[in-house]
Design an enzyme around this catalytic site. Sequence first.
Site, PDB file in Angstrom:
ATOM      1  N   HIS A  70     -49.622  49.392 -28.953  1.00 47.99           N
ATOM      2  CA  HIS A  70     -49.512  50.213 -27.740  1.00 47.99           C
ATOM      3  C   HIS A  70     -48.059  50.640 -27.575  1.00 47.99           C
ATOM      4  O   HIS A  70     -47.299  49.953 -26.888  1.00 47.99           O
ATOM      5  CB  HIS A  70     -49.981  49.403 -26.541  1.00 47.99           C
ATOM      6  CG  HIS A  70     -50.105  50.186 -25.268  1.00 47.99           C
ATOM      7  ND1 HIS A  70     -49.060  50.346 -24.390  1.00 47.99           N
ATOM      8  CD2 HIS A  70     -51.147  50.842 -24.721  1.00 47.99           C
ATOM      9  CE1 HIS A  70     -49.472  51.050 -23.343  1.00 47.99           C
ATOM     10  NE2 HIS A  70     -50.730  51.361 -23.525  1.00 47.99           N
ATOM     11  N   PHE A  71     -47.599  51.605 -28.128  1.00 52.52           N
ATOM     12  CA  PHE A  71     -48.181  52.607 -29.013  1.00 52.52           C
ATOM     13  C   PHE A  71     -47.438  52.537 -30.331  1.00 52.52           C
ATOM     14  O   PHE A  71     -46.262  52.196 -30.353  1.00 52.52           O
ATOM     15  CB  PHE A  71     -48.035  54.006 -28.415  1.00 52.52           C
ATOM     16  CG  PHE A  71     -48.734  54.181 -27.092  1.00 52.52           C
ATOM     17  CD1 PHE A  71     -50.090  54.460 -27.047  1.00 52.52           C
ATOM     18  CD2 PHE A  71     -48.041  54.043 -25.903  1.00 52.52           C
ATOM     19  CE1 PHE A  71     -50.742  54.641 -25.832  1.00 52.52           C
ATOM     20  CE2 PHE A  71     -48.692  54.216 -24.681  1.00 52.52           C
ATOM     21  CZ  PHE A  71     -50.044  54.511 -24.640  1.00 52.52           C
TER      22      PHE A  71
END
Length: 171
Positions: A70-71
């Site tokens: 993420h991410f």
Amino acid sequence: MTRQSTYSRDQLLASARGELFAPDSGRLPNDPMLMFDRITEISDAGGTHGKGLIRAELDIRPDLWFFGCHFIGDPVMPGCLGLDAMWQLTGFFLTWIGAPGRGRALGCGEVKFTGQVLPSARLVRYEVDVSRVINRKLVMAQTDARMLVDGREIYTAKDLRVGMFTSTENF
């Protein structure tokens, strides 16, 4: 176990296994969903409303599981995990005061995100203030909370609600 005012990571993981309090009492989630490393203070008095408080910390390391997904190329702690930590702490408070059953998040009023947790951060601190405890057929706590990263407030949540349920079959 006797109530304490602080808890180590090992004790919090014992709570996840049902070994810290009574076996049928509420539990914290296990790794990796346990979102704090220690409780530095818990009390059934004090706080902004005079009804109790919980203070906890999470050490930030670049290898924490959520940074890898993420991410990709833009790692940031998901805001929902900080919010979940506040619910986890509210549920722990209910178990700590002796409320029977299993904790379930019931909602919250207002949530604001004004910052982010990056892998370069060092420490997240949670400050949860109990505003109300209902001890009837449903045992429920309502709290206001804030999350700080390296001393700067980045999340606030009002009217977080957690209930304790002796049966979760029809929840």
